[in-house]
Each structure stands twice: as structure tokens, then as C-alpha cells.
Design a protein around this motif. Structure first.
Motif, mmCIF file in Angstrom:
data_model
loop_
_atom_site.group_PDB
_atom_site.id
_atom_site.type_symbol
_atom_site.label_atom_id
_atom_site.label_comp_id
_atom_site.label_asym_id
_atom_site.label_seq_id
_atom_site.Cartn_x
_atom_site.Cartn_y
_atom_site.Cartn_z
ATOM 1 N N MET A 1 0.890 -1.168 0.000
ATOM 2 C CA MET A 1 0.000 0.000 0.000
ATOM 3 C C MET A 1 0.921 1.210 0.000
ATOM 4 O O MET A 1 2.003 1.173 0.585
ATOM 5 N N PHE A 2 0.495 2.276 -0.651
ATOM 6 C CA PHE A 2 1.427 3.369 -0.901
ATOM 7 C C PHE A 2 0.984 4.675 -0.251
ATOM 8 O O PHE A 2 -0.161 4.815 0.157
ATOM 9 N N LEU A 3 1.927 5.593 -0.181
ATOM 10 C CA LEU A 3 1.744 6.792 0.638
ATOM 11 C C LEU A 3 0.440 7.543 0.355
ATOM 12 O O LEU A 3 -0.294 7.862 1.296
ATOM 13 N N PRO A 4 0.127 7.856 -0.910
ATOM 14 C CA PRO A 4 -1.125 8.582 -1.145
ATOM 15 C C PRO A 4 -2.341 7.808 -0.623
ATOM 16 O O PRO A 4 -3.279 8.403 -0.085
ATOM 17 N N GLU A 5 -2.314 6.475 -0.766
ATOM 18 C CA GLU A 5 -3.434 5.661 -0.282
ATOM 19 C C GLU A 5 -3.510 5.695 1.247
ATOM 20 O O GLU A 5 -4.594 5.690 1.818
ATOM 21 N N VAL A 6 -2.326 5.726 1.880
ATOM 22 C CA VAL A 6 -2.289 5.796 3.349
ATOM 23 C C VAL A 6 -2.942 7.105 3.811
ATOM 24 O O VAL A 6 -3.717 7.136 4.777
ATOM 25 N N ILE A 7 -2.651 8.173 3.084
ATOM 26 C CA ILE A 7 -3.220 9.474 3.463
ATOM 27 C C ILE A 7 -4.736 9.463 3.265
ATOM 28 O O ILE A 7 -5.492 9.933 4.118
ATOM 29 N N LEU A 8 -5.180 8.893 2.139
ATOM 30 C CA LEU A 8 -6.627 8.834 1.890
ATOM 31 C C LEU A 8 -7.312 7.961 2.945
ATOM 32 O O LEU A 8 -8.410 8.283 3.413
ATOM 33 N N ALA A 9 -6.644 6.868 3.338
ATOM 34 C CA ALA A 9 -7.198 6.004 4.390
ATOM 35 C C ALA A 9 -7.309 6.780 5.695
ATOM 36 O O ALA A 9 -8.311 6.681 6.424
ATOM 37 N N SER A 10 -6.267 7.557 5.972
ATOM 38 C CA SER A 10 -6.256 8.340 7.200
ATOM 39 C C SER A 10 -7.370 9.388 7.186
ATOM 40 O O SER A 10 -8.044 9.623 8.197
ATOM 41 N N GLU A 11 -7.597 9.992 6.003
ATOM 42 C CA GLU A 11 -8.679 10.989 5.909
ATOM 43 C C GLU A 11 -10.046 10.343 6.105
ATOM 44 O O GLU A 11 -10.937 10.926 6.720
ATOM 45 N N ALA A 12 -10.182 9.115 5.593
ATOM 46 C CA ALA A 12 -11.440 8.383 5.779
ATOM 47 C C ALA A 12 -11.686 8.144 7.265
ATOM 48 O O ALA A 12 -12.794 8.323 7.773
ATOM 49 N N MET A 13 -10.620 7.766 7.959
ATOM 50 C CA MET A 13 -10.737 7.477 9.400
ATOM 51 C C MET A 13 -11.060 8.771 10.165
ATOM 52 O O MET A 13 -11.940 8.778 11.034
ATOM 53 N N VAL A 14 -10.369 9.853 9.849
ATOM 54 C CA VAL A 14 -10.583 11.118 10.560
ATOM 55 C C VAL A 14 -12.028 11.590 10.384
ATOM 56 O O VAL A 14 -12.690 12.011 11.343
#
Lengths: 215, 104, 354
Positions: free
Chosen positions: A60-73
Motif C-alpha cells: 500500500m502506498f503513501l497517497p493511499e495511506v493518506i486517503l485512508a487516514s482521511e477516511a478514518m478522521v
């Protein structure tokens, strides 16, 4: 949807970096009257943990990690509305971060900054080629819990040792933990200069930061 | 570090035939065994001889490929590379460039 | 129980029993197999590695006849500056350094390179570099390479014209970060091709696209596209592509080459991309873990590189330098550690060169 199915859906929504789905699951949890803290801790947080594992393994890659984090937030914000103010999520800690003066390598440091934010830290990223005095000033200004420095050259890693001394001279060393990293840095070097922690990679930096912030 | 690898695992450069085998890798994408076999065949030596400084010193002198301790008059630099291109039947860019210039 | 001296990943001596060394060898191999989805090393290969580490000779070497091509990267600054900007070792000129590598050290290829070692930095001074190439070619016999890095980091603010993904991503500006990387990748490709065509016209033998992928998948893509374009424009110019790390970092995550996503690729997949781009020699990298022993690191590196060698149709020159290929993270690594990694790469991974 049963409570267990809802928790699984929360986890899956974060791993899929699907903000819309994550918010839908959060709203359903609220409408069903479920314990918001349980939904956060047993639904969304395991999703973020899985995201961290997938990133560490290179699937899994950095942009996806950020999008996942935004989903969680976004989902957690919905759940927190139904929580009393004193139970709402606090930051994991405050970190001053930067690459030592003379060193322009900022990709690894940027990844560490991203992951620390994902895991709830307040990050003061000073960037790259940062004068040592700027680290000291920012720690004094923010009262940060941690200061993390990156060095990728043997000519700049000596700055990490100098920073330890400067923090002591400024009377700040007892109130801030120091973390070091970068291609040429090792645990041996961290021990030698008296840093509180060394991390081999970004994922380990987060684990060490969480450990240090929790005291 | 590259010096350590040369000593431990390297063919020996122009002391032997390492430079020639390297040329076959970079011009023909040959794997190590194929490249060694090709060069050995052209030089009429065994593949093992290619890393043997005693054999290759003599072969290089005879073919005019250039040696580390050449006597006056021995081919060197561009002249040696022109001989290498001819014997190995490959194109060497700087030699081709010289030929073009020579014709101009 | 008898103990043996081996190096830790940070370069210090540690003592281990034979059983501990064997355990680390197996664990290192299994870690590579697990991450890369490749087979672990065979039992006899573990045994051979164990023999290498139980042998307490200061330096070991390959068997006569097993020697491979030995190249170097880092340009002509190995002697006068060692590892790039990490200190002055010996104050000599550039052409002298090439002669030293060719005539004193027995290197099979020699390499020129600018001290900044980035194609972006070479572009404005390429005429100077062409002159050095032309001078060097007159007096050297070995294949002459020119090395530099795509180094996409130099194309981002504050050094370059594009916004810095390292700033944009932590701020959640994902779309902007992706766009910046796509633009920077094209810009780097133009610079590499510009420099490559001019050096080829000066008679250069081969280009080294070193540390490809250092800034992630967009960096790797720039290298691949540049290699393909250079091969179309100057087919006689050899191209070596050396990697920056064991897997392609997904700073972008969605970039593909010939229909395959680049992010997350390990060496055995990276080499297929390099071949498709027309690359002549591929240099895989496996990173060293400073917390683990050299037996663990060497077994892990050999396992990855062996899979790469088996997947390849072009020569494989493994990177075995500071912090990669099982070598400790120390800018003056010990010969005992370097020579063991070297032998393991040649006799177990079966590389075509180093």
C-alpha cells in the motif's frame, strides 16, 4: 447489520481508503446507539493498523495511506459528536521534525511526518536543511514532546550530536525526547550521542514515537 | 569498496580480459557465461584463462589490446580499442566516431 | 560452545555460535521470500553461506574461474571523495582517478561522473563533461561509463520548479502531490536523454542510471522512459540501470510502465521493466538492516538477488556497497564483511557482475 458486521465494515472502509463508506458506517453506528469509543477502537483503529502493515510491506502506498487516514478522521469526527467533550480523541503528542542543516534529503523525513500525522501526532515539520538553532527554538516555542532529526550523510549526522548538547544548554533536554534516523544513522550512533530512540524506517519511527509519547 | 570487489570477485580488468567480457555485457546484453565463452572463442583461449593474468598478458600483447605495463610502441587507449573492436567483432562508440572523423 | 566473529549490520563485530549464524541465515532468507513472494534459499545454499561465515579468514574470495565483471558507480569520485559528499580521501584529478581504477585496481569498467552526481546538475555543464569523456576515451582501454542519478528530489521545491510531494502529502494534498511527481518525472526524463545523447555523441560506451527510484515510483518511471528513449535515439549506447532500494517506494502509487504498476515492485519484477525499456545491465539493490547480523543481511540479499538473476534475460550486476547487498552501514566497511557478501553474490546468487 450486526454490531460485529459494522465493526468489520469500519475496518474495511479504512483499508479501502473509502471516506464515503467510512462516514456511512459511522452514521449507522450512531443511529444504532452503539458505543462510539468501541466503534473507533475495534472498528476504525484496526483498519489503520492494517494500513500501516500494508505500507510497511510495500503493498500500500503513501497517497493511499493518506486517503485512508482521511477516511478514518472523517468517520471519527462523526462518532465523536456523540461523545462528551472529555472523551474525545486527543493528539498522540507533539513532534518537531526536520532534516539536519546541510542535508537536503527530505523524502524519508516526509514519510515519517505523514505517518506521524496519520497516527494522531501534531507535527511541526521544519523541512530540510534546518539550522540546529531552529530545532531548539521550535521545541521551546511549542513545548513539543519529541524532536526527530534525519541525516543521510556522515557529514550531517554530527548535527544530531550537537543538537543533544544544544538542547541541554537551553535547559530543554529533560522535557523533550529525541529521535534520530536516516540512511547513515544506527542504533549504535543513537546510543553514543544519548538520543532516546532510533528508528530503522518510518513505521518503526511511529512505533517509537508512540512509545516515547506515552512515557 | 569497488576495489575490494575487484580483488575478491573481479576478473581483473585490463590486467586480464575483464574489460573485454564487460564490453560483451554492455553491447550485446550477454550473461557472464555467454560473454566469457564468446570472448574466449575469439581469443582462442579457455574461459578460465580470461581471468588469468599470466595467460592474458601475453594474449593482449600479441593482439595489441593494451596492457597495464606496456612498452613504448605498444597500442594504448584508442589504438588498443580499435584492435579490440576488430577482434571481438563489435562496435565501440569512440572507435566508430574516430572512423567517421577519419573519413570526413 | 565455540563462537565466531561476524559483523552486525552497523559494522561492529559481534560473536555468534554456529547455530545462531545458521538461524540468522535461514531467517534472513525467509524474510526475503515472504516479502518478495519468492522461494527461500535451498539447504545447500544455506550450508555454503554458513561455511563462509564460520571461516574466520580476514578476507575470502571466489573460486578461480568463477570471477565476474566488476564495475563501480559513483563516478570518478571514489578515491577523491569516497561516498559522494562524505569527505575527501585523496586529492587527485578525475582522469587520474580513472587510470587508477583501470590500471592499479583492475576494474573491468571505469566511470566518470559529476560530483553532484545528478543528471539535472549535469545538463547545464554537459559540454564540460563531454570534454572529460573525450579526453578519458583517448587514454583508457576499459569500457567508459558515465554515472549520475535521476534524483527526482532535485525537481521539487526549493531546488526545482515543482511543488514538493514531501510537503504536499503530509498536508493531505494528494492530487497536487501526484501531479507534481508526474511533471517532475517527465522533466527528469528530458534531462537524462539530453545528457545521454550528447555524451554518446562524444563516444561514451555506456550510461549508468544510478539509484533509480530513489524518490519513488515517479523516479523509476523517469529512468525507464529515459532508457527507452535513449535506446531509440542512440542504440549503440549501453545502459546500466542501478536501483536505489529493494522495493519501489509508492510516493505516487499509481504510475505504470508497459501496463504494470511500478510501486511495490521487488528486484525480480523491476528487472522485467528494465528489460522492456531496453536496458543492457540491471543492478538490483537490497537494503541492509543495521539491527541484524551480516549473516541475516547477506542471506536476505542473496535470496532477493538470486530470484532477480533467475527472472532476468540481461546481465545482473548486484549493488554491494555501503548499506546494500548485505554490506554494513559504515562508510569504511570491513573487508571481512565485504568479501563475504561479494562471494555470496557470485557463487550463490550467480550474478553476472558486481
Amino acid at each position: 447489520m450486526t454490531e460485529q458486521e459494522l465493526l468489520s465494515a469500519a475496518t474495511e472502509a479504512v483499508v479501502a481508503a473509502n471516506e464515503e463508506k467510512a462516514c456511512e458506517v459511522a452514521r449507522e453506528a450512531v443511529s444504532l446507539g452503539l458505543d462510539p469509543l468501541r466503534v473507533i477502537n475495534e472498528g476504525f483503529t484496526p483498519g489503520m493498523r492494517e494500513v500501516g502493515d500494508l505500507f510497511e510491506r510495500g503493498t500500500m502506498f503513501l497517497p493511499e495511506v493518506i486517503l485512508a487516514s482521511e477516511a478514518m478522521v472523517a468517520a471519527v469526527a462523526i462518532l465523536e459528536e456523540s461523545l462528551p467533550a472529555d472523551q474525545r480523541e486527543k493528539t498522540a503528542g507533539s513532534v518537531v521534525l526536520g532534516t539536519i542543516e546541510g542535508d537536503v534529503h527530505d523524502i524519508g523525513k516526509g514519510i515519517v511526518a505523514t505517518l506521524l500525522r496519520v497516527y494522531g501526532f501534531e507535527v511541526h515539520d521544519l523541512g530540510r536543511d534546518v539550522p540546529l538553532t531552529s530545532f531548539v527554538e521550535k521545541v521551546a516555542e511549542t513545548g513539543a514532546d519529541l524532536v526527530g532529526t534525519s541525516a543521510l550523510m556522515t557529514t550531517t549526522m554530527v548535527g544530531q550530536k550537537a543538537l543533544e548538547k544544544m538542547l541541554k544548554e537551553a535547559g530543554l533536554r529533560d522535557q523533550v525526547k529525541t529521535m534520530v534516523g536516516g540512511a547513515v544513522v544506527t542504533q549504535y550512533w543513537a546510543d553514543k550521542i544519548g538520543a532516546d530512540a532510533y528508528a530503522e524506517n518510518a513505521q518503526e519511527a511511529v512505533a517509537k514515537a508512540l512509545e516515547l509519547a506515552q512515557g | 569498496m569497488p576495489i575490494a570487489h575487484s580483488v575478491v570477485s573481479g576478473m581483473g580488468g585490463m590486467r586480464t580480459a575483464g574489460d573485454l567480457v564487460a564490453r560483451m555485457q554492455f553491447t550485446q546484453k550477454m550473461r557472464i557465461s555467454e560473454a566469457k565463452a564468446y570472448v574466449a572463442n575469439k581469443l582462442k583461449v579457455s574461459a578460465q584463462d580470461l581471468s588469468d593474468v599470466a595467460v592474458m598478458r601475453e594474449v593482449r600483447e600479441e593482439l595489441g589490446f593494451g596492457v597495464v605495463l606496456g612498452i613504448p610502441g605498444d597500442p594504448k587507449g584508442m589504438e588498443a580499442k580499435a584492435r579490440i573492436a576488430e577482434v571481438l567483432d563489435i562496435r565501440i562508440n569512440c572507435v566508430e566516431r574516430l572512423k567517421r572523423r577519419g573519413r570526413a | 560452545m565455540s563462537t565466531y566473529k561476524v559483523r552486525a549490520g552497523d559494522g561492529r563485530f559481534i560473536s555468534m555460535t554456529a547455530d545462531e549464524i545458521r538461524r540468522d541465515l535461514i531467517e534472513g532468507s525467509e524474510d526475503a521470500a515472504d516479502r518478495g513472494g519468492i522461494p527461500p534459499l535451498e539447504e545447500n545454499e544455506i550450508d555454503r553461506l554458513l561455511d563462509l561465515f564460520l571461516d574466520q579468514a580476514g578476507v575470502v574470495g571466489v573460486q578461480i574461474g568463477n570471477q565476474v565483471v566488476s564495475t563501480q558507480d559513483g563516478g570518478d569520485h571514489r578515491i577523491n571523495a569516497d561516498a559522494g559528499s562524505c569527505g575527501l580521501a585523496l586529492a587527485i584529478g578525475r582522469i587520474q582517478e580513472l587510470h587508477l581504477h583501470e590500471r592499479a585496481f583492475g576494474q573491468d569498467t571505469i566511470e566518470l561522473g559529476h560530483i553532484d552526481y545528478s543528471y539535472k546538475a549535469v545538463r547545464p555543464i554537459v559540454a564540460q563533461e563531454q570534454s572529460y569523456v573525450e579526453h578519458a576515451l583517448l587514454t583508457t582501454t576499459s569500457p567508459l561509463m558515465y554515472g549520475a542519478m535521476p534524483n527526482l528530489g532535485l525537481y521539487y521545491a526549493p531546488d526545482g520548479p515543482y511543488a514538493n510531494p514531501s510537503d504536499l502529502l503530509p498536508a493531505g494534498k494528494v492530487k497536487e502531490a501526484l501531479a507534481a511527481q508526474e511533471e517532475a518525472s517527465l522533466h527528469a526524463q528530458r534531462d537524462i536523454v539530453y545528457v545521454g545523447t550528447r555524451l554518446a555523441d562524444s563516444g561514451l560506451d555506456a550510461m549508468n542510471l544510478d539509484t533509480s527510484g530513489s524518490a519513488g515510483d515517479a523516479d523509476f518511471l523517469a529512468s525507464l522512459n529515459a532508457a527507452e528513449e535513449l535506446k531509440a535515439k542512440r542504440p549503440d549506447l549501453g545502459i546500466e540501470m542501478g536501483m536505489a532500494s529493494e522495493f519501489v517506494l509508492g510516493m505516487h502509487g499509481r504510475l505504470s510502465y508497459k501496463g504494470e504498476r511500478l510501486a511495490g515492485m521487488y528486484p525480480h519484477d523491476q528487472v522485467r521493466m528494465a528489460e522492456a525499456a531496453g536496458v543492457d545491465v540491471f543492478g538490483p539493490v537490497v537494503n541492509t538492516n543495521t539491527r541484524r547480523s551480516t549473516p541475516w543481511n547477506v542471506a536476505r540479499a542473496v535470496c532477493f538477488v538470486k530470484a532477480c538473476v533467475q527472472a532476468a534475460n540481461i546481465p545482473i550486476h548486484a549493488n554491494v556497497g555501503m548499506g546494500v547487498g548485505g554490506i554494513p552501514v559504515l562508510d569504511t566497511p570491513s573487508l571481512d564483511a565485504v568479501s563475504r557478501a561479494s562471494v555470496a553474490m557470485v557463487e550463490i546468487a550467480r550474478v553476472d557482475g558486481l
